[in-house]
Design a protein around this motif. Sequence first.
Motif, mmCIF file in Angstrom:
data_model
loop_
_atom_site.group_PDB
_atom_site.id
_atom_site.type_symbol
_atom_site.label_atom_id
_atom_site.label_comp_id
_atom_site.label_asym_id
_atom_site.label_seq_id
_atom_site.Cartn_x
_atom_site.Cartn_y
_atom_site.Cartn_z
ATOM 1 N N ARG A 126 4.427 12.766 -0.548
ATOM 2 C CA ARG A 126 4.406 11.494 -1.284
ATOM 3 C C ARG A 126 5.179 11.628 -2.592
ATOM 4 N NH1 ARG A 126 -1.022 10.863 -1.855
ATOM 5 N NH2 ARG A 126 -1.171 10.686 0.385
ATOM 6 N N HIS A 127 4.961 12.734 -3.311
ATOM 7 C CA HIS A 127 5.689 12.946 -4.569
ATOM 8 C C HIS A 127 7.183 13.117 -4.320
ATOM 9 C CE1 HIS A 127 2.201 12.955 -7.048
ATOM 10 N NE2 HIS A 127 1.683 14.069 -6.533
ATOM 11 N N GLN A 128 7.521 13.829 -3.258
ATOM 12 C CA GLN A 128 8.929 14.045 -2.935
ATOM 13 C C GLN A 128 9.602 12.716 -2.592
ATOM 14 O OE1 GLN A 128 9.497 16.482 0.514
ATOM 15 N NE2 GLN A 128 11.685 16.721 0.190
ATOM 16 N N GLN A 129 8.941 11.904 -1.785
ATOM 17 C CA GLN A 129 9.526 10.609 -1.411
ATOM 18 C C GLN A 129 9.629 9.680 -2.611
ATOM 19 O OE1 GLN A 129 7.096 9.306 1.830
ATOM 20 N NE2 GLN A 129 8.159 10.576 3.324
ATOM 21 N N SER A 130 8.646 9.728 -3.494
ATOM 22 C CA SER A 130 8.710 8.909 -4.718
ATOM 23 C C SER A 130 9.885 9.317 -5.576
ATOM 24 C CB SER A 130 7.414 9.041 -5.505
ATOM 25 O OG SER A 130 6.332 8.513 -4.798
ATOM 26 N N SER A 131 10.089 10.616 -5.706
ATOM 27 C CA SER A 131 11.213 11.109 -6.506
ATOM 28 C C SER A 131 12.538 10.688 -5.913
ATOM 29 C CB SER A 131 11.171 12.643 -6.601
ATOM 30 O OG SER A 131 10.007 13.054 -7.261
ATOM 31 N N GLU A 132 12.673 10.783 -4.591
ATOM 32 C CA GLU A 132 13.906 10.400 -3.920
ATOM 33 C C GLU A 132 14.141 8.899 -4.048
ATOM 34 O OE1 GLU A 132 13.904 11.811 0.095
ATOM 35 O OE2 GLU A 132 13.728 13.909 -0.534
ATOM 36 N N PHE A 133 13.089 8.091 -3.945
ATOM 37 C CA PHE A 133 13.212 6.654 -4.051
ATOM 38 C C PHE A 133 13.634 6.257 -5.466
ATOM 39 C CE2 PHE A 133 11.417 2.430 -4.865
ATOM 40 C CZ PHE A 133 12.059 1.728 -3.873
ATOM 41 N N ALA A 134 13.106 6.967 -6.462
ATOM 42 C CA ALA A 134 13.428 6.656 -7.859
ATOM 43 C C ALA A 134 14.893 6.951 -8.165
ATOM 44 C CB ALA A 134 12.517 7.427 -8.786
ATOM 45 N N ARG A 135 15.484 7.938 -7.471
ATOM 46 C CA ARG A 135 16.880 8.286 -7.706
ATOM 47 C C ARG A 135 17.844 7.304 -7.085
ATOM 48 N NH1 ARG A 135 17.136 14.324 -5.801
ATOM 49 N NH2 ARG A 135 15.118 13.855 -5.007
ATOM 50 N N ILE A 136 17.381 6.567 -6.089
ATOM 51 C CA ILE A 136 18.299 5.656 -5.378
ATOM 52 C C ILE A 136 18.572 4.428 -6.183
ATOM 53 C CG2 ILE A 136 18.539 4.192 -3.357
ATOM 54 C CD1 ILE A 136 17.064 6.287 -1.781
#
Length: 71
Positions: free
Chosen positions: A61-71
């Motif tokens: 969940r944290h990894q996906q949140s981080s990736e989503f925030a970068r997009i």
Amino acid sequence: MLSTRESGAEETWISITRQLVQKVVIAPSSGGKTAELTIHGRLAAIMAAQEAWREVSCDLRHQQSSEFARI
């Protein structure tokens, strides 16, 4: 099942419990005021798997949140 008192019901529940719990170890805690309970058997394995899944899903969940925030 136990409340109906069907013949064999108690033996069935005892058998299921014995399959899930191999042994229980009760030991005094390091402070000596409480006790630590350790369960061995299938139930312990189920609980360990649930905890591992919680950790993995939290990391994902944290990894996906981080990736989503970068997009």
